[in-house]
Design an enzyme around this catalytic site. Structure first.
Site, mmCIF file in Angstrom:
data_model
loop_
_atom_site.group_PDB
_atom_site.id
_atom_site.type_symbol
_atom_site.label_atom_id
_atom_site.label_comp_id
_atom_site.label_asym_id
_atom_site.label_seq_id
_atom_site.Cartn_x
_atom_site.Cartn_y
_atom_site.Cartn_z
ATOM 1 N N LYS A 231 -47.180 -1.862 6.737
ATOM 2 C CA LYS A 231 -46.134 -1.183 7.583
ATOM 3 C C LYS A 231 -46.281 0.453 7.573
ATOM 4 C CE LYS A 231 -42.212 -1.634 4.503
ATOM 5 N NZ LYS A 231 -41.185 -2.409 4.121
ATOM 6 N N ARG B 131 -28.804 -5.581 3.842
ATOM 7 C CA ARG B 131 -29.557 -4.873 4.872
ATOM 8 C C ARG B 131 -29.593 -5.848 6.171
ATOM 9 N NH1 ARG B 131 -34.165 -1.334 1.762
ATOM 10 N NH2 ARG B 131 -35.197 -3.424 2.517
ATOM 11 N N TYR C 152 -41.191 30.419 -2.557
ATOM 12 C CA TYR C 152 -40.005 30.394 -1.996
ATOM 13 C C TYR C 152 -38.984 30.177 -3.125
ATOM 14 C CZ TYR C 152 -41.621 29.390 2.757
ATOM 15 O OH TYR C 152 -41.989 29.347 4.057
HETATM 16 C C1 LIG Z 1 -41.533 -3.289 2.996
HETATM 17 C C2 LIG Z 1 -41.329 -4.773 2.889
HETATM 18 C C3 LIG Z 1 -41.979 -5.336 1.747
HETATM 19 C C4 LIG Z 1 -42.878 -4.790 0.901
HETATM 20 O O1 LIG Z 1 -41.936 -4.211 -0.278
HETATM 21 P P1 LIG Z 1 -42.330 -3.661 -1.352
HETATM 22 O O2 LIG Z 1 -41.388 -2.954 -2.356
HETATM 23 O O3 LIG Z 1 -43.425 -2.139 -0.962
HETATM 24 O O4 LIG Z 1 -43.533 -4.324 -2.122
HETATM 25 C C5 LIG Z 1 -41.577 -6.755 1.663
HETATM 26 N N1 LIG Z 1 -40.658 -7.611 2.552
HETATM 27 C C6 LIG Z 1 -40.098 -6.746 3.409
HETATM 28 C C7 LIG Z 1 -39.050 -7.512 4.496
HETATM 29 C C8 LIG Z 1 -40.210 -5.475 3.724
HETATM 30 O O5 LIG Z 1 -39.698 -4.735 4.736
#
Ligand SMILES: *Cc1c(COP(=O)(O)O)cnc(C)c1O
Length: 290
Positions: free
Chosen positions: A35, A130, A255
């Site tokens: 992602k 979530r 800055y």
């Molecule tokens: C992003 C994500 C992962 C991977 O998580 P990491 O902590 O980066 O290993 C796994 N499952 C879901 C549903 C996610 O959104």
């Protein structure tokens, strides 16, 4: 000449980190998470680095389609599912699996008129609060999907809040695992539970699929250092010193005048700033290799 600031992505490090994930996953299959443009490393590079994964998982439907166009044949999973009923047509056309985490998504599936088959990942909110159905609502959601002839495979999915800190009093890992077990009791479908931290540190969590993300890029998910886990950084950011200043004691730099020289010094100025993504909050003394 282009500006000298360059991010170099090491495909062999991506491959190496995937092997580490596999070695911890025992018999579980791997969704390599790509992602957010493969955590900033580039979708196509992620696809090449994770060619040995069992599938690729992400959150952007348009990038999932792009993976098909780039030639990825194995499964693809949308971790947040679809965002609109109209996305279902894309799911069929590009052969995408997707999470179902809320009632609206179930209704879209029922009303679509498409015959699928849709392979879905029914997500439980086992305490992280979530996405997902609460354990007590999970069974009803499952049955509604099962009653839909357009639905094919249903995978049982949840996500852990504290796999890197299992005794966290906010939500102990064991408590979340128990919630999940209770919510799926009697269901025999495949399970998908583990992020990077769970993959690396909790092989006891029963899962048919694991979903490592951040570890594949060489960063630790917590619990120990990346080096201790044997992970290799996939990205190296390099630049050049493009200016030199000689300053006296008491003179400040940059800055906010956050750094004040204690003694006369020679300062090398590197081409890289927060517009480039360098963290603005990085404190004075953040190490660089010269
Ligand atoms: C992003 C994500 C992962 C991977 O998580 P990491 O902590 O980066 O290993 C796994 N499952 C879901 C549903 C996610 O959104």
């Amino acid at each position: 000449m282009p500006r000298p600031l360059v991010a170099t992505i090491d495909i062999s490090a991506l491959q190496h980190n995937l092997r580490i994930a596999k070695s911890h996953a025992l018999d579980a299959k791997i969704w390599a998470v790509v992602k957010a443009n493969a955590y900033g490393h580039g979708l196509e590079r992620g696809m090449r680095g994770f060619a040995e994964a069992d599938g690729l998982a992400l959150i952007e439907p348009e990038n999932a389609v792009r993976l098909r166009e780039l030639g990825w044949q194995k499964p693809i999973l949308l971790l947040e599912g679809i965002f609109d009923a109209a996305d279902l047509e894309t799911m069929v056309r590009a052969r995408l699996e997707f999470a179902v985490h809320c009632i609206e998504q179930i209704v879209w599936l029922e009303r679509s008129g498409l015959s699928g088959p849709f392979d879905v990942h029914l997500k439980m909110n086992s305490g992280m609060n979530r996405l997902g159905f609460k354990p007590e609502a999970y069974r009803a959601a499952y049955q509604r999907l099962r009653a839909n002839p357009a639905v094919g495979k249903i995978t049982l999915m949840t996500h852990f809040a504290n796999a890197d800190d299992p005794l966290n009093p906010g939500l102990p890992l064991q408590q979340q695992a128990q919630q999940f077990e209770q919510g799926i009791a009697g269901l025999s479908e495949e399970r998908s539970v583990a992020n990077s931290a769970a993959d690396l540190m909790h092989p006891e969590l029963k899962s048919d699929w694991v979903r490592p993300g951040i570890m594949l890029y060489g960063a630790t998910p917590g619990g120990a250092s990346a080096e201790q886990f044997g992970l290799k950084p996939a990205m190296t950011l390099t630049s050049k010193i493009i200016g030199i200043q000689r300053i006296g004691a008491g003179e400040a730099i940059g800055y906010g005048s956050r750094f004040v020289a204690a003694a006369p010094m020679v300062v090398g100025v590197v081409a890289c700033g927060y517009a480039d993504g360098y963290p603005r909050r990085a404190p004075n003394g953040t190490p660089v290799l010269v």
